[in-house]
Scaffold this active site. Structure first.
Site, mmCIF file in Angstrom:
data_model
loop_
_atom_site.group_PDB
_atom_site.id
_atom_site.type_symbol
_atom_site.label_atom_id
_atom_site.label_comp_id
_atom_site.label_asym_id
_atom_site.label_seq_id
_atom_site.Cartn_x
_atom_site.Cartn_y
_atom_site.Cartn_z
ATOM 1 N N TRP A 134 2.632 0.678 -3.200
ATOM 2 C CA TRP A 134 3.386 1.845 -2.720
ATOM 3 C C TRP A 134 4.605 2.179 -3.593
ATOM 4 C CZ3 TRP A 134 8.020 -0.273 -2.551
ATOM 5 C CH2 TRP A 134 8.091 -1.643 -2.244
ATOM 6 N N ASN A 135 4.975 1.307 -4.554
ATOM 7 C CA ASN A 135 6.324 1.512 -5.111
ATOM 8 C C ASN A 135 6.417 2.659 -6.103
ATOM 9 O OD1 ASN A 135 4.938 0.016 -7.059
ATOM 10 N ND2 ASN A 135 6.824 -0.925 -7.813
ATOM 11 N N LYS A 158 -8.377 2.273 -3.553
ATOM 12 C CA LYS A 158 -7.761 1.901 -2.289
ATOM 13 C C LYS A 158 -6.264 1.824 -2.506
ATOM 14 C CE LYS A 158 -6.134 -1.384 0.665
ATOM 15 N NZ LYS A 158 -5.011 -0.466 1.029
ATOM 16 N N HIS A 159 -5.522 2.762 -1.960
ATOM 17 C CA HIS A 159 -4.067 2.811 -2.181
ATOM 18 C C HIS A 159 -3.391 2.032 -1.050
ATOM 19 C CE1 HIS A 159 -0.513 4.027 -4.152
ATOM 20 N NE2 HIS A 159 -0.961 5.153 -4.666
ATOM 21 N N GLY A 210 0.021 -5.296 -7.610
ATOM 22 C CA GLY A 210 0.563 -5.718 -6.322
ATOM 23 C C GLY A 210 1.058 -7.143 -6.403
ATOM 24 N N GLU A 232 -1.814 -6.677 -12.399
ATOM 25 C CA GLU A 232 -0.406 -6.358 -12.655
ATOM 26 C C GLU A 232 0.370 -6.827 -11.430
ATOM 27 O OE1 GLU A 232 -0.436 -4.053 -16.381
ATOM 28 O OE2 GLU A 232 0.981 -5.241 -15.201
ATOM 29 N N LEU A 233 0.954 -8.017 -11.526
ATOM 30 C CA LEU A 233 1.513 -8.628 -10.319
ATOM 31 C C LEU A 233 3.044 -8.617 -10.362
ATOM 32 C CD1 LEU A 233 -1.144 -11.466 -9.984
ATOM 33 C CD2 LEU A 233 -1.189 -9.126 -9.067
ATOM 34 N N GLU A 361 10.367 -13.386 -6.228
ATOM 35 C CA GLU A 361 10.719 -12.034 -6.645
ATOM 36 C C GLU A 361 11.473 -11.364 -5.504
ATOM 37 O OE1 GLU A 361 7.454 -9.257 -6.923
ATOM 38 O OE2 GLU A 361 8.528 -8.185 -8.482
HETATM 39 N N1 LIG Z 1 3.067 -5.580 -11.921
HETATM 40 C C1 LIG Z 1 3.327 -4.381 -11.456
HETATM 41 O O1 LIG Z 1 3.275 -3.366 -12.184
HETATM 42 C C2 LIG Z 1 3.705 -4.220 -10.012
HETATM 43 C C3 LIG Z 1 3.685 -5.275 -9.111
HETATM 44 N N2 LIG Z 1 4.030 -5.049 -7.788
HETATM 45 C C4 LIG Z 1 4.126 -6.164 -6.863
HETATM 46 O O2 LIG Z 1 3.563 -5.776 -5.588
HETATM 47 C C5 LIG Z 1 4.417 -6.253 -4.533
HETATM 48 C C6 LIG Z 1 4.936 -5.109 -3.724
HETATM 49 O O3 LIG Z 1 3.929 -4.131 -3.550
HETATM 50 P P1 LIG Z 1 3.016 -4.199 -2.247
HETATM 51 O O4 LIG Z 1 2.255 -2.937 -2.109
HETATM 52 O O5 LIG Z 1 3.812 -4.665 -1.070
HETATM 53 O O6 LIG Z 1 2.034 -5.330 -2.682
HETATM 54 P P2 LIG Z 1 0.791 -5.847 -1.875
HETATM 55 O O7 LIG Z 1 0.293 -6.869 -2.782
HETATM 56 O O8 LIG Z 1 1.058 -6.192 -0.487
HETATM 57 O O9 LIG Z 1 -0.208 -4.578 -1.830
HETATM 58 C C7 LIG Z 1 -0.743 -4.082 -3.021
HETATM 59 C C8 LIG Z 1 -2.051 -3.396 -2.646
HETATM 60 O O10 LIG Z 1 -2.944 -4.389 -2.173
HETATM 61 C C9 LIG Z 1 -3.452 -3.997 -0.886
HETATM 62 N N3 LIG Z 1 -3.792 -5.201 -0.140
HETATM 63 C C10 LIG Z 1 -2.982 -6.057 0.502
HETATM 64 N N4 LIG Z 1 -3.693 -7.080 1.018
HETATM 65 C C11 LIG Z 1 -5.000 -6.854 0.704
HETATM 66 C C12 LIG Z 1 -6.234 -7.520 0.955
HETATM 67 N N5 LIG Z 1 -6.294 -8.651 1.641
HETATM 68 N N6 LIG Z 1 -7.384 -6.980 0.481
HETATM 69 C C13 LIG Z 1 -7.348 -5.830 -0.223
HETATM 70 N N7 LIG Z 1 -6.216 -5.148 -0.490
HETATM 71 C C14 LIG Z 1 -5.060 -5.660 -0.029
HETATM 72 C C15 LIG Z 1 -2.333 -3.192 -0.297
HETATM 73 O O11 LIG Z 1 -2.809 -2.370 0.748
HETATM 74 C C16 LIG Z 1 -1.910 -2.383 -1.522
HETATM 75 O O12 LIG Z 1 -2.813 -1.329 -1.710
HETATM 76 C C17 LIG Z 1 5.535 -6.988 -5.205
HETATM 77 O O13 LIG Z 1 5.203 -8.353 -5.289
HETATM 78 C C18 LIG Z 1 5.584 -6.415 -6.599
HETATM 79 O O14 LIG Z 1 6.069 -7.298 -7.550
HETATM 80 C C19 LIG Z 1 4.347 -3.820 -7.300
HETATM 81 C C20 LIG Z 1 4.364 -2.761 -8.206
HETATM 82 C C21 LIG Z 1 4.109 -2.890 -9.608
HETATM 83 C C1 LIG Z 2 8.689 3.559 -14.652
HETATM 84 C C2 LIG Z 2 8.208 2.155 -14.728
HETATM 85 C C3 LIG Z 2 7.673 1.671 -13.400
HETATM 86 C C4 LIG Z 2 7.074 0.307 -13.503
HETATM 87 C C5 LIG Z 2 6.372 -0.087 -12.260
HETATM 88 C C6 LIG Z 2 6.894 -1.397 -11.726
HETATM 89 O O1 LIG Z 2 7.445 -2.153 -12.550
HETATM 90 O O2 LIG Z 2 6.816 -1.643 -10.534
#
Ligand SMILES: NC(=O)C1=CN([C@@H]2O[C@H](COP(=O)(O)OP(=O)(O)OC[C@H]3O[C@@H](n4cnc5c(N)ncnc54)[C@H](O)[C@@H]3O)[C@@H](O)[C@H]2O)C=CC1
Ligand SMILES: CCCCCC(=O)O
Length: 457
Positions: A134-135, A158-159, A210, A232-233, A361
């Site tokens: 969602w971010n 799947k968003h 995520g 991308e975690l 984090e």
């Molecule tokens: N490396 C990157 O570019 C990024 C990493 N993140 C990481 O994501 C986290 C925050 O974002 P959130 O959306 O809260 O992460 P999240 O990991 O909870 O959710 C990410 C996606 O996974 C889905 N999801 C969750 N559990 C699932 C399951 N059991 N099966 C299938 N799909 C599932 C969610 O609905 C969402 O679409 C933070 O840890 C952040 O560091 C967030 C944005 C960018």
């Molecule tokens: C504009 C760059 C956004 C990077 C996405 C993230 O690090 O969550």
């Protein structure tokens, strides 16, 4: 089970709810994506697909204000920042539109022994599943969808459960730009349906952005089914300050990449500030002084610089994390309070390296400070993390910059600059921040068949 709803984190109001797909509805979407891969992805040219992506880019620009308001309401991003995210997403589609023929042209391979020719041709592999957070609702999808639609793959996406309106708006833009139904299918899917999709023989790969937990969960199922993943975690990026000609500018950069962008909900945002002894006290004084003026506001207002976090739950989780870091001996120099989904900009100091809570984090406006006495100690602190996404180094000594860049365990090193992400630069991490690269030419090779075509003399 993930239900899909727009819940405004600033007002707490549930604006709209969306029903998850039935299994039959999901099947229809996946079947259409598979059919479109065969009838469109494999039969159109890079130039044709590139032209369609150019129209996608134009529609993001045309619908900028509407798209910005949607995500501001879905996840609390200040509307000015939301507009900039729409601009970035548009630029990504435009980048892959302009480079489609270059990135997908046959790559000659020199022969050492035989006669004739050899080329590598990048061909699509089929339907790809995206699981996005969602971010940055538009940007995260763009960096996955743009290179893969350019390559001729099709996408089922799947968003995050709190982004149903923006995810529907993205699907509509692809249709309005002239891509066929099935090229990009938005899925209001449950977690159980996602598990089954990963195993579905029509799905050729999965891209997750995520948390570690979701990345590991998806990769485990994908591994059992021999599907490639890009992960991308999370990140806990260090911001190292060794020397500067302008401490005010360096502090401003630190504030920008920790507090001003998306309320710190940025996985490649700096989170740990590793400052050399001689600059530490002044750095802290300037940072905490600036934060005194920064209070969470209404994300729908143009003047708001700091919005709420994405949900009350996210703010409560961050509050618990900060409390555990403090319980481990850290001091709160600023902030440390929560009001609903709003979390005050916070500075933590005196963090012992044995403080495990500080290794997590902190996904919000919280800066963790570390005082160091040397370059070697700065690198040691910076690398003392299970993550390795991005990193930042501020120094006036270019040889030192190169030494530190070489020594950091990170997927990205930014020297004397923040906010330098571009559509053509690779994005991704190492260690528990995941694997694979997005953006630039690097993203193209993640989900294509690099087919060798060797023709005899
Ligand atoms: N490396 C990157 O570019 C990024 C990493 N993140 C990481 O994501 C986290 C925050 O974002 P959130 O959306 O809260 O992460 P999240 O990991 O909870 O959710 C990410 C996606 O996974 C889905 N999801 C969750 N559990 C699932 C399951 N059991 N099966 C299938 N799909 C599932 C969610 O609905 C969402 O679409 C933070 O840890 C952040 O560091 C967030 C944005 C960018
Ligand atoms: C504009 C760059 C956004 C990077 C996405 C993230 O690090 O969550």
């Amino acid at each position: 089970m993930s239900t899909y709803a727009v819940v405004d984190p600033y007002t707490g109001q549930t604006v709209q709810e969306f029903a998850a797909l039935t299994d039959d509805q999901l099947e229809a979407k996946v079947a259409r994506a598979d059919e479109t891969y065969r009838t469109w992805g494999r039969t159109t040219s890079p130039a044709e697909r590139g032209a369609l992506l150019g129209r996608v880019a134009a529609l993001y620009a045309e619908r900028r204000e509407e798209l910005a308001r949607i995500i501001s309401r879905e996840m609390g991003k200040p509307v000015e920042q939301a507009g900039l995210e729409v601009d970035f997403a548009s630029a990504i589609y435009d980048y892959y539109s302009r480079n489609a023929e270059t990135f997908l042209s046959d790559e000659p391979v020199a022969l050492e022994w035989g006669e004739g020719t050899a080329v590598v041709r990048r061909t699509p592999v089929g339907v790809l599943l995206g699981v996005m957070p969602w971010n940055y609702p538009y940007y995260q999808v763009a960096r996955f969808a743009a290179p893969n639609l350019m390559a001729g793959n099709t996408i089922v996406l799947k968003h995050a459960a709190q982004c149903p309106e923006s995810s529907a708006a993205m699907e509509q833009i692809f249709l309005d730009a002239g891509l066929p139904a099935g090229a990009y299918e938005n899925l209001y899917a449950t977690y159980a349906q996602v598990d089954r999709l990963i195993a579905d023989p029509r799905i050729q790969g999965v891209s997750v952005t995520g948390s570690e937990g979701v990345g590991a969960h998806v990769a485990e199922i994908a591994g059992r089914n021999l599907k490639k993943v890009v992960l991308e975690l999370g990140g806990n990026d260090p911001f190292i300050v060794l020397s500067t000609d302008d401490l005010d500018a360096t502090v401003e950069a630190a504030l920008g990449v920790r507090f001003y962008d998306n309320a710190g909900q940025m996985c490649c945002g700096a989170k740990r500030f590793v400052v050399i002894d001689s600059l530490y006290d002044e750095f802290v004084e300037k940072m905490t002084g600036a934060l005194a003026e920064l209070t969470p506001g209404d994300p729908s207002k143009a003047e708001t610089a700091l919005g709420p976090l994405s949900s009350v739950g996210a703010a409560e989780f961050l509050e618990d994390q900060v409390n555990r870091v403090v319980a481990g001996g850290a001091k709160v120099l600023a902030g440390g309070s929560r009001d609903g989904a709003a979390y005050a900009p916070t500075v933590l100091a005196d963090i012992d390296r044995a403080n495990d809570a500080a290794r997590e984090e902190l996904f919000g406006p919280v800066a963790s400070l570390y005082r160091v006495s040397s370059e070697a100690e700065a690198v040691s602190v910076a690398n003392d993390s299970p993550f390795g996404l991005g990193s930042y180094v501020f120094t006036t000594d270019q040889a030192q910059a190169q030494r530190v860049a070489a020594a950091l365990d990170a997927g990205m090193v930014f020297v004397n600059i923040v906010g330098a992400e571009e559509p053509g630069l690779p994005f991704g991490g190492t260690k528990r921040s995941g694997f694979g690269r997005e953006l630039g030419p690097f993203a193209v090779d993640e989900f294509v068949n690099r087919k060798l075509i060797r023709i005899g003399g």
